[in-house]
Scaffold this motif. Structure first.
Motif, short mmCIF file in Angstrom:
data_model
loop_
_atom_site.label_atom_id
_atom_site.label_comp_id
_atom_site.label_asym_id
_atom_site.label_seq_id
_atom_site.Cartn_x
_atom_site.Cartn_y
_atom_site.Cartn_z
N LEU A 95 13.01 7.89 -2.61
CA LEU A 95 12.49 6.72 -2.27
C LEU A 95 11.43 6.42 -3.34
CD1 LEU A 95 12.38 4.35 -0.47
CD2 LEU A 95 10.90 5.49 0.79
N LEU A 96 10.45 7.11 -3.89
CA LEU A 96 9.56 6.91 -4.76
C LEU A 96 10.13 6.51 -6.09
CD1 LEU A 96 6.93 10.08 -4.23
CD2 LEU A 96 6.60 7.55 -3.74
N THR A 97 11.44 7.25 -6.30
CA THR A 97 12.09 6.86 -7.62
C THR A 97 12.30 5.55 -7.70
OG1 THR A 97 12.91 9.15 -7.89
CG2 THR A 97 13.89 7.23 -9.24
N GLU A 98 13.00 4.80 -6.42
CA GLU A 98 13.30 3.58 -6.32
C GLU A 98 12.27 2.60 -6.25
OE1 GLU A 98 16.33 2.40 -7.14
OE2 GLU A 98 16.47 4.84 -7.50
N LEU A 99 11.23 2.91 -5.48
CA LEU A 99 10.23 1.84 -5.62
C LEU A 99 9.21 1.92 -6.89
CD1 LEU A 99 8.71 3.04 -1.98
CD2 LEU A 99 9.96 1.02 -2.56
N GLY A 114 1.18 3.18 -7.78
CA GLY A 114 1.05 4.53 -7.81
C GLY A 114 1.49 5.49 -6.62
N VAL A 115 0.98 6.62 -6.67
CA VAL A 115 1.39 7.70 -5.29
C VAL A 115 0.56 7.06 -4.17
CG1 VAL A 115 1.27 9.82 -4.50
CG2 VAL A 115 1.84 9.67 -6.92
N VAL A 116 -0.69 6.66 -4.66
CA VAL A 116 -1.66 6.11 -3.23
C VAL A 116 -1.19 5.10 -2.59
CG1 VAL A 116 -4.00 5.61 -2.66
CG2 VAL A 116 -3.48 7.40 -4.32
N ARG A 117 -0.54 4.11 -3.60
CA ARG A 117 0.13 3.10 -3.03
C ARG A 117 1.27 3.13 -2.33
NH1 ARG A 117 -1.26 -1.69 -7.86
NH2 ARG A 117 -3.50 -1.46 -7.92
N LEU A 118 1.88 4.06 -2.59
CA LEU A 118 3.19 4.35 -2.01
C LEU A 118 3.22 5.46 -0.72
CD1 LEU A 118 5.47 4.14 -5.26
CD2 LEU A 118 5.31 2.27 -3.57
N ALA A 119 1.96 5.56 -0.44
CA ALA A 119 1.81 6.79 0.65
C ALA A 119 2.78 6.53 1.86
CB ALA A 119 0.33 6.69 1.09
N VAL A 148 11.78 9.97 9.25
CA VAL A 148 13.20 9.89 9.48
C VAL A 148 13.67 10.01 8.11
CG1 VAL A 148 13.57 8.29 11.32
CG2 VAL A 148 12.68 7.64 9.25
N PRO A 149 14.13 11.23 7.48
CA PRO A 149 14.29 11.49 6.17
C PRO A 149 15.78 11.13 6.02
CG PRO A 149 14.48 13.61 7.41
CD PRO A 149 13.83 12.67 8.26
N GLU A 150 16.72 11.21 6.84
CA GLU A 150 17.93 10.46 6.44
C GLU A 150 18.08 8.95 6.28
OE1 GLU A 150 20.94 11.49 9.61
OE2 GLU A 150 20.67 13.81 9.20
N ALA A 151 17.29 8.39 7.02
CA ALA A 151 17.03 6.88 6.98
C ALA A 151 16.49 6.60 5.49
CB ALA A 151 16.46 6.15 8.11
N THR A 152 15.66 7.55 5.45
CA THR A 152 14.72 7.25 4.35
C THR A 152 15.71 7.45 2.93
OG1 THR A 152 12.53 8.04 5.05
CG2 THR A 152 12.75 7.81 2.65
N ALA A 153 16.44 8.58 2.93
CA ALA A 153 17.58 8.66 1.66
C ALA A 153 18.56 7.45 1.83
CB ALA A 153 18.26 10.06 1.97
N ASP A 154 18.77 7.11 2.90
CA ASP A 154 19.81 5.89 3.14
C ASP A 154 19.17 4.50 2.51
OD1 ASP A 154 21.73 7.39 4.06
OD2 ASP A 154 21.32 6.61 6.53
N LEU A 155 17.99 4.35 2.54
CA LEU A 155 17.11 3.20 2.11
C LEU A 155 17.08 3.20 0.43
CD1 LEU A 155 15.49 0.74 2.27
CD2 LEU A 155 13.60 2.37 2.84
N ALA A 156 16.73 4.55 0.07
CA ALA A 156 16.73 4.97 -1.48
C ALA A 156 17.94 4.39 -2.02
CB ALA A 156 16.19 6.41 -1.84
N ALA A 157 19.13 4.83 -1.56
CA ALA A 157 20.47 4.77 -1.95
C ALA A 157 20.68 3.14 -1.93
CB ALA A 157 21.27 5.52 -1.00
N PHE A 158 20.47 2.57 -0.88
CA PHE A 158 20.44 1.27 -0.72
C PHE A 158 19.92 0.34 -2.11
CE2 PHE A 158 18.94 -3.09 0.72
CZ PHE A 158 19.97 -3.79 0.79
N LEU A 159 18.69 0.78 -1.95
CA LEU A 159 17.66 -0.04 -3.29
C LEU A 159 18.31 0.30 -4.51
CD1 LEU A 159 14.10 1.00 -1.94
CD2 LEU A 159 15.35 -1.46 -1.76
N THR A 160 18.86 1.31 -4.78
CA THR A 160 19.69 1.87 -6.03
C THR A 160 20.78 0.71 -6.16
OG1 THR A 160 19.07 4.09 -5.94
CG2 THR A 160 21.04 3.72 -7.16
N ARG A 161 21.65 0.61 -4.99
CA ARG A 161 22.76 -0.05 -5.16
C ARG A 161 22.36 -1.66 -5.32
NH1 ARG A 161 24.36 3.35 -0.86
NH2 ARG A 161 24.05 1.47 0.55
N ALA A 162 21.40 -1.97 -4.43
CA ALA A 162 20.99 -3.52 -4.68
C ALA A 162 20.48 -3.80 -6.09
CB ALA A 162 20.09 -3.65 -3.76
#
Length: 220
Positions: free
Chosen positions: A169-173, A181-186, A195-209
């Motif tokens: 998620l940090l990579t995509e954001l 920065g890291v602080v802003r993305l706390a 919810v690690p699985e949902a977070t991974a899904d969100l990162a994948a969605f942002l990648t595709r989008a």
């Protein structure tokens, strides 16, 4: 060893085995039985050889294999001790940085997972959010050890799912908002932990989008 030496050693081993069988507290001692079996094997080996042949462990394939296995086990133990010492020293360094509030200023080296485990052990049984955030940021930003693509691939099989989801998620954001920065993305850390699985899904969605649309080919 000549025949007499082997015979005496075999007799001693048989005597020890008989003594062991007569004492209940020695009943579970396998060392004597193993030693007896080995001397019996050597005696059979010598008996099958030409008359006058002496036993030489350097020409005994079984003995040489055992020596090699013992040497390999000793080397593995030595490597484990060296690695444990390295982890301890590095953990001391990182613990000092944590206490100074400057952990994010250092870059991870090889073996980040055992370091994280050691730091968590020192602090108690709870997960240290700052250590996980540090590793996730380093993985997302390709810092230190994670500059190597192979190391990042290996990390997928070593680091826990919440940390990997956090890094994804940090990579995509970070790609969407480079100035963040890291602080802003706390918030990413809390989401990945909950919810690690949902977070991974969100990162994948942002990648595709945000991937460039594929305009190749003729429209139907």
């Amino acid at each position: 060893m000549d025949a007499g030496t082997v015979a005496r050693a075999l007799e001693d081993a048989r005597f020890d085995a008989r003594q062991g069988s007569r004492h209940e507290h020695l009943a579970d001692d396998t060392r004597g039985r193993v030693e007896l079996a080995e001397w019996e094997r050597i005696d059979r080996l010598r008996a099958a050889a030409a008359p006058g042949t002496v036993y030489d462990p350097d020409t005994d394939d079984v003995a040489q294999a055992e020596f090699a296995a013992e040497a390999a086990a000793a080397a593995a133990r030595e490597a484990e001790l060296r690695e444990a010492a390295r982890v301890t020293v590095r953990a001391d360094e990182l613990q000092a940085l944590r206490e100074l509030g400057t952990l994010e200023q250092t870059e991870p080296r090889e073996g980040a997972k055992p370091l994280g485990t050691e730091l968590t052990r020192r602090a108690g049984a709870y997960v240290q959010a700052d250590v996980d955030t540090w590793l996730a940021h380093a993985l997302a930003a390709h810092l230190g050890h994670y500059r190597d693509p192979a190391a990042r691939e290996i990390a997928v099989g070593l680091l826990p799912p919440p940390l990997l989801a956090h890094a994804a998620l940090l990579t995509e954001l970070g790609r969407l908002v480079p100035a963040a920065g890291v602080v802003r993305l706390a918030c990413a850390a809390g989401l990945a932990t909950a919810v690690p699985e949902a977070t991974a899904d969100l990162a994948a969605f942002l990648t595709r989008a945000t991937e460039p649309a594929d305009t190749a080919g003729s429209p139907e």
